[in-house]
Scaffold this active site. Structure first.
Site, PDB file in Angstrom:
ATOM      1  N   GLU A  24      -3.198  -0.268   3.869  1.00 34.50           N
ATOM      2  CA  GLU A  24      -4.312   0.353   3.134  1.00 34.50           C
ATOM      3  C   GLU A  24      -4.022   1.799   2.758  1.00 34.50           C
ATOM      4  OE1 GLU A  24      -8.104  -0.953   4.394  1.00 34.50           O
ATOM      5  OE2 GLU A  24      -9.117   0.851   3.717  1.00 34.50           O
ATOM      6  N   ASP A 124      -7.036  -2.536   6.668  1.00 37.56           N
ATOM      7  CA  ASP A 124      -8.028  -2.501   7.745  1.00 37.56           C
ATOM      8  C   ASP A 124      -8.806  -3.805   7.751  1.00 37.56           C
ATOM      9  OD1 ASP A 124      -7.219   0.053   8.209  1.00 37.56           O
ATOM     10  OD2 ASP A 124      -8.881   0.991   7.116  1.00 37.56           O
ATOM     11  N   TYR A 332     -10.523   1.393  15.450  1.00 35.95           N
ATOM     12  CA  TYR A 332     -11.101   1.414  14.109  1.00 35.95           C
ATOM     13  C   TYR A 332     -12.571   1.848  14.174  1.00 35.95           C
ATOM     14  CZ  TYR A 332     -11.915  -0.019   9.317  1.00 35.95           C
ATOM     15  OH  TYR A 332     -12.222  -0.021   7.984  1.00 35.95           O
TER      16      TYR A 332
END
Lengths: 705, 83
Positions: A24, A124, A332
């Protein structure tokens, strides 16, 4: 080697074939490559000035290339500036936005496409990550399915596990729920922004962009609704009894049995009854109370805590947390979960934390107790656990703000392994005639988890003296105090975020951005958020003419629709078809009321422009411009400047400071000393008139005119 | 050159100059609602103090800067003080 794509030839020096990994962001690509390469030494190739990593694993050559978030955006197929617009296509962002710096990233994926024997999406693991990866896959690589790695941290352990356990194909339900959010937001955003702007143009002939989004509308609606409650507030009187007793030669606050007395006569009678200031101890009691640790951080609670303690805006907190995630220091952050499953390896994380001097004492204490089951909250998230540290040691590259967020995350994580705090609460009841007062005390028996979470939470103690039942007590004073009910507090960024969560407006990933958009569009202002006249004007008109855009029901329904698409209960094409038809009907309704809406909106805009501009008088420096009060929408700070600053021939730089609290009004008077305007400043009952110049001789004399 | 629509404009609220939704009403929606709150507000004050005159109630409301809402303050100022 050379590849050709769409007639364009691209150069690549990378040996083919290879497995292409889509990351990403550049920093994530680097971490993935270093973890996946068997020797942790991937080769770096520069393509279009972008670092692409070549690594070897299980006799496979893996090329990992980064995106920089979204490389594609939706664009209307037709070119006329009208509505309804129901047909769209994905186009590379750099082709429609001058500020998008995505061209090189797009070109790199194009050039790598032909040599790819297989593709793994390594973005992600959330809806946006799925969409970013899929669009690159479909439009730049020419495939519709790929393998998928799912990870919650960028640690070597998690990356290798995600690689070994990668899915063989994309979860189409999850992907479609991400795509549908883009389609719906785009459809609503473009159509209603055009409809509103055109309605004003039709009435006034002037073009002014008025934008409103599916989620911004209800959020702005909540801010304006609260503002209306404040503006409509009528305070009602009440009385409190305030008193102080002397126990063991020390003064203690005593609380009257009723916190609020609604009738003045009753308050007066209480004071009369207690005028002797003498009472008797009629009860002494104590009980143990327990305080349990707060649940682990989900994104919302981290944003609120960071605002409470550091005053970081939710969008800034998310930015810092994402940086920490990319540095493999925390998991995350875009998660709703308050769960920390045992599979995360808490013993390993705590052992790693014990190597960091700031946390070693407490981490070792937890390890020595051998209880690795954390206290968890109720909320869950299918994709990620609660935000937690990885245990990796931060390097010197952390900014001061990132370090603060890191410390907060680590301490919160440590606290969930702590024992409950034990507090002994004591109450001494004092009776004066028929009236009861309480002196309250507390003693911390065991701090438990609180010591791990300091300074973000602490308890204060008030130790009560030993007293005898039925002994006499002397009061220092017993007074009644008149008070009034207060209006509700305005939102700050943290409480607005909480309201969005409660009202189910937006998602964890989008809420902070939506608040920022409201500031950027000039709909709200200040750290204590209040709507601007423009924001009030837009909501007023929509509420009376077209309430669907400012009510949260519509956006909540769409969140449910996305959930159904995700769970494959409904098909994306039929869902979009239905949404388009509904939107078309709503726009037809809008069109019928277009002139009425345009007229109201135009009137409100004119009023808001007028009320935003406060002219104090002529500038004494250039003698041409007007001195005006300028207010920063973001910070709410204000000052006076000359309008001729924008006149290239004058460019007058005269500015004067203004107090940032209280109300400032023009008086139309001039200062006898320097001829500058005199303003009236009021805060509460204090009201002064003063010259705007800080150097005015009147201020040196101590005059307040 | 600003083109103004030929559509009839509703009368405006004398306090905030915004269009009135209902031309039969004296004020806009907000100031109308604020005016309607004054009577129940006065009754609450009367209950609390035992006795307070209407004028005293209005005067004291205006002194409660920071607590009293702007719409309430504006209607009190307009209707009872500056008329």
């Amino acid at each position: 080697m050379e590849f050709s794509y769409n007639g364009v030839r691209y150069l690549s020096s990378i040996e083919t074939p290879y497995v292409l990994g889509i990351a990403e962001k550049p920093q994530a690509a680097r971490r993935l490559a270093y973890a996946l390469d068997e020797n942790n030494k991937p080769t770096v190739k520069k393509l279009r000035n972008i670092s692409v990593f070549v690594c070897t694993r299980d006799n496979n050559r893996i090329v990992i290339a980064p995106a920089v978030g979204h490389l594609f955006t939706l664009s209307s197929i037709g070119k006329t500036w009208n509505y309804p617009v129901l047909d769209y296509e994905w186009v590379p962002s750099h082709t429609v936005s001058k500020t998008a710096r995505t061209k090189n990233f797009t070109d790199v994926f194009k050039s790598l496409a032909k040599g790819a024997s297989n593709v793994i999406i390594m973005t992600d693991f959330d809806r946006e990550g799925e969409v970013i990866g899929y669009l690159i896959l479909k439009y730049l690589i020419g495939k519709t399915d790929a393998e998928r790695m799912k990870f919650s941290t960028l640690t070597v352990r998690d990356i290798l596990q995600a690689y070994d356990q990668r899915e063989k194909s994309l979860d189409m339900g999850f992907l479609n729920s991400g795509l549908i959010r883009h389609y719906v937001d785009w459809l609503y955003g473009i159509n209603y922004s055009r409809a509103l702007s055109l309605a004003v143009k039709k009435v006034s002939g002037q073009f002014k962009t008025i934008s409103i989004g599916r989620v911004q509308g209800p959020t702005l609606g909540s801010v304006v609704e609260l503002e209306n409650k404040i503006k409509m507030f009528l305070p009602i009187p009440f009385w409190t009894i305030e008193s102080e007793v002397i126990l063991d030669n020390k003064k203690f606050k005593a609380f009257y049995e009723k916190s609020k007395i609604e009738i003045q006569k009753e308050a007066v009678q209480i004071i009369k009854d207690c005028s002797g200031l003498a009472g008797k101890i009629t009860d002494v009691s104590s009980e143990m109370s327990y305080q349990y640790s707060f649940p682990p951080f989900d994104l919302g609670s981290l944003q609120r805590e960071a605002y409470r303690y550091f005053k970081f805006s939710p969008s800034k907190t998310l930015e810092y947390a994402e940086n920490l995630y990319l540095k493999a220091l925390i998991s995350y952050p875009r998660t709703d979960s308050q769960k920390l499953p045992m599979t995360l390896g808490h013993k390993t994380i705590l052992s790693k934390l014990s190597n960091q001097s700031d946390y070693s004492t407490f981490a070792n204490e937890i390890i020595s107790r051998k209880k690795f089951k954390p206290r968890e909250g109720k909320r869950t998230d299918a994709a990620h656990p609660a935000i937690h540290p990885t245990g990796n040691v931060p390097d010197n590259s952390l900014s001061a703000s990132e370090r603060k967020i890191y410390d907060l995350v680590v301490k919160r994580y440590l606290s969930v392994f702590g024992r409950r705090a034990e507090i002994l609460k004591g109450i001494i009841e004092i009776t004066v005639k028929t009236h009861k007062f309480e002196v309250r005390g507390s003693k911390i028996i065991d701090e438990g988890w609180i010591k791990y979470y300091k300074p973000y939470f602490s308890l204060s103690e008030q130790i009560l003296p030993d007293v005898q039942l039925n002994s006499d007590v002397k009061f220092s004073y017993i007074e009644s105090k008149e008070d009034f009910t207060s209006p509700p507090y305005r939102y700050n960024e943290s409480s607005l975020l909480k309201n969005m969560e409660t009202e189910k407006i937006g998602t964890k990933a989008t809420r902070a951005g939506i608040i920022k958009t409201l500031f950027d569009r000039g709909y709200v202002e200040g750290k204590v958020i209040s709507p601007t006249p423009l924001g009030v004007g837009v909501v007023d008109v929509l509420q009376s003419q077209y309430p669907i855009l400012v009510k949260s029901e519509m956006t909540r329904n769409l969140e449910d629709i996305m959930e159904d698409v995700k769970n494959k209960k409904t098909n994306i094409d039929s869902t979009i078809f239905t949404i388009k038809n509904e939107l078309k009907d709503l726009l037809i309704l809008f069109h019928k009321k277009e002139e009425e809406i345009g007229q109201s909106l135009y009137e409100n805009l004119r009023l808001s422009e007028k009320s935003e501009l406060v002219v104090l008088g002529k500038c004494q420096k250039c003698k041409k411009g007007d001195l005006r009060i300028i207010k920063s929408r973001k910070s709410g700070k204000r000052f006076i400047s000359c309008s001729a600053y924008f006149d290239k021939s004058v460019k007058c730089t005269a500015t004067y400071p203004l107090p940032n609290t209280g109300t400032v009004r023009s008086t139309s008077k001039k200062c006898p000393h320097d001829g500058l305007p005199i303003i009236e400043w009021q805060r509460g009952k204090r009201k002064y008139q003063m010259c705007i110049s800080p150097d005015c001789p009147s201020k040196k004399e101590g005059d307040k005119n | 050159m600003i083109k103004i629509s030929s559509k009839k404009t509703l009368a405006v609220c004398p306090i905030c100059k915004k269009n009135k939704e209902n031309s039969q009403e004296k004020y806009c929606k907000n100031h109308n609602a604020a005016k309607k709150l004054l009577k129940p507000g006065y009754l609450s004050w009367l209950k609390a103090y035992g006795s307070v005159s209407w004028d005293e109630f209005l005067k004291r409301l205006l002194d409660l800067e920071g607590l009293v809402g702007d719409f309430i303050k504006e209607i009190v100022e307009y209707e009872f003080y500056f008329q």
